[in-house]
Design a protein around this motif. Sequence first.
Motif, short mmCIF file in Angstrom:
data_model
loop_
_atom_site.label_atom_id
_atom_site.label_comp_id
_atom_site.label_asym_id
_atom_site.label_seq_id
_atom_site.Cartn_x
_atom_site.Cartn_y
_atom_site.Cartn_z
N CYS A 1 0.84 -1.19 0.00
CA CYS A 1 0.00 0.00 0.00
C CYS A 1 0.88 1.25 0.00
N CYS B 1 -12.15 -0.08 0.77
CA CYS B 1 -11.72 -0.90 1.90
C CYS B 1 -12.58 -2.15 1.96
N GLU C 1 -10.58 -8.31 -1.82
CA GLU C 1 -10.55 -8.48 -3.27
C GLU C 1 -9.97 -9.85 -3.61
N ILE D 1 -8.01 -4.83 0.51
CA ILE D 1 -7.43 -3.57 0.08
C ILE D 1 -7.93 -2.46 0.99
N HIS E 1 -7.30 1.64 0.25
CA HIS E 1 -6.53 2.73 -0.37
C HIS E 1 -7.43 3.68 -1.15
N GLY F 1 -4.67 3.79 -5.40
CA GLY F 1 -4.11 2.48 -5.72
C GLY F 1 -4.19 2.14 -7.19
N TYR G 1 -5.76 -8.09 -10.16
CA TYR G 1 -7.11 -8.14 -9.60
C TYR G 1 -8.01 -8.95 -10.52
N ALA H 1 -2.03 -5.51 -9.52
CA ALA H 1 -2.14 -5.32 -8.08
C ALA H 1 -0.78 -5.35 -7.40
N MET I 1 -0.53 -3.25 -3.68
CA MET I 1 -1.50 -2.44 -2.96
C MET I 1 -2.28 -3.24 -1.93
N PRO I 2 -2.76 -4.45 -2.23
CA PRO I 2 -3.49 -5.23 -1.21
C PRO I 2 -2.61 -5.59 -0.02
N HIS I 3 -3.25 -5.89 1.10
CA HIS I 3 -2.57 -6.09 2.38
C HIS I 3 -2.47 -7.56 2.78
#
Length: 227
Positions: free
Chosen positions: A86, A112, A115, A140, A142, A145, A167, A179, A192-194
């Motif tokens: 992120c 938020c 995904e 996600i 952000h 992003g 994605y 992503a 970007m995803p956590h």
Amino acid sequence: MRFAVVVFPGSNCDRDMYHAAKDALGEEATLVWYQEESLAGYDAILIPGGFSYGDYLRCGAMASTSPIVRSLREEAENGTPILGVCNGFQILLEAGLLPGALLRNKQLKFLCHYETLIVQNNQTQFTSLYEENEAIQIPIAHGEGNYYCDDETLQQLKRNNQIVFTYQNNPNGSVSDIAGIINEQGNVLGMMPHPERATESILGSEDGLKLFKSMLVNWRDQYAKNA
């Protein structure tokens, strides 16, 4: 394995990263303040999400000039595994460690939710425990992003197999559904995803834990070769 979790003013996912490495993975982890000048001695470096410096100028721009980033560049050149998530991804882009830029989400809203990601490249030290084209559930969180790069850079990313995650249902307008990408050397991953928020079933998914386990397995293999 010793993880460094770099903390900037405005970071808010540093404890999540710390928990993923220390508690979920069971390895050593240290929070390293941005004013430190060396990351030497760590086996991997984690750059967390959040709003470093309040996202002034551009997301990650001010953080990329911090003292610790000079050492981050040195460690990248030395082959140390580096994961930026992120805001960490934004910092890696601003520091020139990965190509491209991150723009506002196409609908100009903060997103938020979970995904579905597709593992495009499982031949990296971050993804070796996933199957190729495996669908995984990663959250996600952000507002900026939307990954962008020019056509020449995109073709280079595809040619070198640097697109690691895409994605399934592109939520933010990213070019080619991107992503997460890796550098040519294969040791710097930005996404970007956590994954650190998907390491335990109580969080809704354990799919992110495989990423950290992949780092550990590959580090142990490399350590054994050098022993």
